[in-house]
Structures are given as C-alpha cells and as structure tokens.
Motif scaffolding. Structure first.
Motif, PDB file in Angstrom:
ATOM      1  N   VAL A 117      68.375 -59.031  10.598  1.00  0.00           N
ATOM      2  CA  VAL A 117      69.103 -60.548   9.678  1.00  0.00           C
ATOM      3  C   VAL A 117      68.072 -61.713  10.408  1.00  0.00           C
ATOM      4  O   VAL A 117      67.808 -62.129   9.698  1.00  0.00           O
ATOM      5  CB  VAL A 117      69.962 -61.642  10.203  1.00  0.00           C
ATOM      6  N   THR A 118      67.285 -61.225  11.330  1.00  0.00           N
ATOM      7  CA  THR A 118      66.320 -62.232  12.302  1.00  0.00           C
ATOM      8  C   THR A 118      64.506 -61.717  11.168  1.00  0.00           C
ATOM      9  O   THR A 118      64.031 -62.703  10.983  1.00  0.00           O
ATOM     10  CB  THR A 118      65.669 -61.386  13.458  1.00  0.00           C
ATOM     11  N   ALA A 155      70.376 -68.357   1.503  1.00  0.00           N
ATOM     12  CA  ALA A 155      69.806 -66.569   1.446  1.00  0.00           C
ATOM     13  C   ALA A 155      70.515 -66.047   2.681  1.00  0.00           C
ATOM     14  O   ALA A 155      70.151 -65.399   3.328  1.00  0.00           O
ATOM     15  CB  ALA A 155      68.839 -67.352   0.797  1.00  0.00           C
ATOM     16  N   ILE A 156      69.871 -66.919   4.428  1.00  0.00           N
ATOM     17  CA  ILE A 156      69.902 -66.422   5.138  1.00  0.00           C
ATOM     18  C   ILE A 156      71.286 -66.040   6.320  1.00  0.00           C
ATOM     19  O   ILE A 156      71.502 -64.777   6.431  1.00  0.00           O
ATOM     20  CB  ILE A 156      68.901 -67.185   6.720  1.00  0.00           C
ATOM     21  N   ASN A 195      73.152 -62.619   6.569  1.00  0.00           N
ATOM     22  CA  ASN A 195      74.090 -62.371   7.559  1.00  0.00           C
ATOM     23  C   ASN A 195      75.055 -61.930   6.971  1.00  0.00           C
ATOM     24  O   ASN A 195      76.038 -61.377   8.297  1.00  0.00           O
ATOM     25  CB  ASN A 195      74.097 -63.766   8.900  1.00  0.00           C
ATOM     26  N   HIS A 196      75.933 -62.464   7.037  1.00  0.00           N
ATOM     27  CA  HIS A 196      77.296 -61.967   6.558  1.00  0.00           C
ATOM     28  C   HIS A 196      76.972 -60.523   5.970  1.00  0.00           C
ATOM     29  O   HIS A 196      78.127 -60.096   6.297  1.00  0.00           O
ATOM     30  CB  HIS A 196      77.855 -62.434   4.920  1.00  0.00           C
ATOM     31  N   LEU A 197      76.507 -60.351   5.106  1.00  0.00           N
ATOM     32  CA  LEU A 197      76.603 -58.871   4.346  1.00  0.00           C
ATOM     33  C   LEU A 197      76.126 -58.095   5.521  1.00  0.00           C
ATOM     34  O   LEU A 197      76.270 -56.371   5.676  1.00  0.00           O
ATOM     35  CB  LEU A 197      74.907 -58.937   3.601  1.00  0.00           C
ATOM     36  N   ALA A 198      74.850 -58.495   7.105  1.00  0.00           N
ATOM     37  CA  ALA A 198      74.728 -56.766   7.825  1.00  0.00           C
ATOM     38  C   ALA A 198      75.640 -56.952   9.009  1.00  0.00           C
ATOM     39  O   ALA A 198      76.344 -56.770   9.105  1.00  0.00           O
ATOM     40  CB  ALA A 198      73.621 -58.263   8.467  1.00  0.00           C
ATOM     41  N   PHE A 199      77.224 -58.292   9.044  1.00  0.00           N
ATOM     42  CA  PHE A 199      78.185 -57.886   9.958  1.00  0.00           C
ATOM     43  C   PHE A 199      79.350 -57.782   9.413  1.00  0.00           C
ATOM     44  O   PHE A 199      80.834 -57.508   9.191  1.00  0.00           O
ATOM     45  CB  PHE A 199      78.191 -59.142  10.781  1.00  0.00           C
ATOM     46  N   GLN A 200      79.145 -57.476   7.731  1.00  0.00           N
ATOM     47  CA  GLN A 200      80.612 -58.103   7.029  1.00  0.00           C
ATOM     48  C   GLN A 200      81.356 -56.184   7.539  1.00  0.00           C
ATOM     49  O   GLN A 200      82.349 -56.742   7.899  1.00  0.00           O
ATOM     50  CB  GLN A 200      80.690 -58.303   5.921  1.00  0.00           C
TER      51      GLN A 200
END
Length: 417
Positions: free
Chosen positions: A63-64, A103-104, A108-113
C-alpha cells in the motif's frame, strides 16, 4: 541571450527531490503504523503473533508503494500550477488530493480485506468463542443455550443446544465505501502535508532561480558598463594620435609619420584582440603602453623617455585591458607636450600585502592650471572601470609630488583570470 535563458529556465523542483520527499513521508507513515500495530497487539499477557504481523507488514508495504505512485501522479498535476498564485496552488492541492486519497484508501481496503478472517479467528481463539460467517457474509458467534428438558421439568435444566447470533451484519457496498472514506480521510491530510512541503520546496527553488536571474542581469549590466567604459578609451586615443599624425604630415615628416602609422597598426591589433570586458595579463598591458609610447616618441623623439618596471612574478597578474591608457596619456599630454625638456614616464608594478600596486608617474610640471577637466575625465574612467570590475575594494590616488606627478592604483592581486 539573457532573456532567452531566463525564459527557458523555468523554476521547478527536481524530480529526484520530489520523489525523495514522498519516500520519506510514506516511509515515516509506514514505520509509525507498524509500531502502532505492535503496541496495540501487545497486552502484556499473550505473545505477539509475529506471523500475522509480518503478513500485515508486507501488505502495508504494498500500500505504501501504491501511495508513493499515486502521490507522484498528484505531483504531476500540481506542477501544472507551479507558476500560478499561491492561493490557486493551495486550492488545486485541496481538490486534487481528495480523489488520490480515496484511491489510496481503496488500495488499502483491497490489500487487507482477506486478512480479516484470520483476525477474527485469532480473536475467537483468544477469547474462547466460536466465530463464523454465514453465506450472506454475516459474522456469527455460537453461544450456548440452556433449555428446560420437558421430560424432566423438575430438574434445573440442561444444555442441549447452541444458537448462532449475528454480531456483525454482512458488509454492504455503502459500508465498504464508508470504510474506504474513513481510511482516505487520514491519507488526505497526509497528502495535504506533502503538498505543503512541495510548495515550500518550490518557493525555495523559485527564490534561488530569481537570485540567479538577478545575478545574470547584474553581470550583464556590469559587462555593459565595462564595455562602455573601455570603448570610451579608444576614440579618445585615436583622436590624439590622428592629430599627431596630421601634424607630422603637414610638417613634411613623412618618414616619422609612416613609422607612427605602423606602430599604430600594431597597437590597435594588440588592443582589439581581447574582449572589452575581459582581463589581460599585466605583461600584455605593459606591452600595449610601450607601443603607445613608441607612437608618441615619433612626435617627441628628443623629449620622451620611457621606463617600465615589471617583476617577473607579476607578469601574469590580471588587470582590465587598457586600464593604464588614460594615465599614460595624461603624462604625455600634461608633462611631455607641455615642456621643452626631457621627461621620463615611469610605469611600475609591485606586490604589497597580496595586492597589486601599479604606479604611473612622470617628472614633469604636474597638471597645469585649467587642465583639470580633461585630466579628471581620464581618472574618472579608470576609477569607474576598476570599481565596475572589483567593486569598492580598490584605491586610486593621483597627486603631484616633489619633482613630478604620480597616479597609483591598488587592486586585488589575481594571477589566473
């Protein structure tokens, strides 16, 4: 040329500096969020689940990097406003940072869902409960239910079953976007903080660019002043020498006139060889004045004596071209031509406390009464040229002494241009 260069040199922050500022900002955020995650998980009793922390860490890193890329895109839009007023740039940052922050947040939501299930299972194990999700996505908890046995109504009751209770309803699309916007809000202020840093960097580069342009204009003005002052010398000298040549022709001294013409040719070839604003070696300046006095010696073969004193270690010292010409001309005009006796003109250089000292003197009668106007113009030209070249760090003195007249200049000693 300066105008063209200034127009092309549009002040902007180098991409390397911009990218570095973004990397520092998001790397700091990554470190702080990671430390926060460890602090929240540590409760002083249960050990930290390092496997899950590592899993979250690499997702956070992804995400970063996405955030850095999106910030680069934001910079690409903001730099379109680099030349606009500050309030326009601020307004552009406020507007453009919002979709980037969303967008960020979505990244983040997609990475941690998909890590949510693991977190729920760990929570269930830690608290000794049974959690699961049904087909609709509702989060359920299994709770024991105490029922009365109809066959034995006199007993206190027995645990015969369990019941699923919804504790978290399935996430709707609206819930998802609320979560994304919640995350985006924090990133939005980070982006505004970076935009403020970028504007500060841009202001610094614009200030330095303005200083460079100002210096270029000052240098151009200084060069124009030097060129103008230098060109003032040539017509004055040409006027004097042509008058002398005319006098020789009219008096029938053709051989001496021819010798003067040849010497004049060498003099002008020598004097016009250099850029008017550039410095010359002191030995070349002395040679030029020797040529000039050779010309005057044709007029005054019996009365003019020259004496040049230049130490070897000062031959490469740098001085403005033809800086000695007005001083030597004054000695010829107000000493040699004013009397009928032999006059010695001395041009001497020496070093004194890391400064170059040049003296032009003669043993004539000095400046006659009524001659101060023409005499002062030559001295003023020399002073102006020295100040334009070296600034106020010069000394020019001119005064009679017992047995003649002397002009002395003291300038910074420069050996290599």
């Amino acid at each position: 040329m300066i105008r063209s260069n200034a127009k092309k040199a549009r002040p902007s922050v180098p991409f390397r500096t911009v990218l570095f500022s973004m990397a520092v900002l998001w790397a700091t955020y990554f470190v702080l969020i990671t430390l926060r995650s460890f602090v929240i998980e540590y409760d002083g009793v249960n050990p930290i689940d390092y496997a899950m922390q590592f899993d979250m860490m690499w997702r956070r890193a992804v995400v970063t990097f996405v955030a850095i890329g999106l910030t680069v895109a934001l910079w690409g839009l903001l730099r379109l406003f680099d030349t606009r007023a500050l309030w326009v740039r601020v307004l552009a940052a406020i507007i453009l940072a919002l979709p980037v922050a969303v967008a960020i947040g979505k990244a983040n939501h997609l990475a941690f869902q998909d890590i949510q299930k693991a977190a729920e299972q760990k929570y269930a194990e830690k608290n000794g409960i049974n959690l699961r999700r049904d087909e609709s996505g509702n989060l359920l908890v299994e709770v024991p239910v105490t029922r009365v046995d109809p066959a034995n109504p006199d007993q206190d009751g027995t645990i015969v079953d369990s019941e699923s209770v919804i504790i978290v309803p399935a996430q709707t699309n609206a819930d998802m976007w609320r979560a994304v916007l919640d995350i985006a809000l924090g990133r939005y202020f980070l982006l505004l903080a970076w935009a403020s840093l970028y504007f500060a960097l841009l202001a610094g580069y614009q200030a330095r660019a303005a200083e460079r342009r100002e210096q270029e204009f000052r240098s151009a003005a200084k060069a124009a002043e030097l060129r103008s002052l230098r060109y003032q010398v040539n017509p004055h000298f040409l006027f004097n020498t042509l008058n002398s040549l005319s006098a020789l022709v009219m008096t029938g001294k053709a051989e001496r006139a021819e010798r003067m013409i040849q010497t004049m040719s060498r003099f002008y070839r020598h004097s016009l060889a250099d850029e008017p604003t550039s410095d010359v070696a002191l030995k070349d300046e002395f040679d030029l004045q020797q040529l000039y006095l050779d010309i005057e010696a044709v007029r005054f073969p019996e009365r003019l004596v020259c004496n040049f004193d230049l130490p070897d270690d000062l031959k490469e010292a740098r001085v403005p071209g033809m800086i000695l010409q007005p001083l030597v001309e004054n000695s010829v005009k107000y000493a040699v031509s004013a009397v009928k006796e032999v006059i010695t003109i001395t041009v001497k250089a020496r070093e004194e406390f890391d400064r170059l000292v040049i003296t032009v003197s003669d043993d004539g009668p000095g400046v006659p009464e009524g001659a101060s106007h023409g005499f002062g113009i030559g001295l003023a030209n020399v002073r102006d040229r020295l100040e334009a070249r070296f600034g106020p760090d010069i000394v020019l003195t001119s005064a009679p002494f017992d047995g003649g007249y002397s002009t002395e200049m003291r300038i910074p000693l420069t050996q290599n241009g």
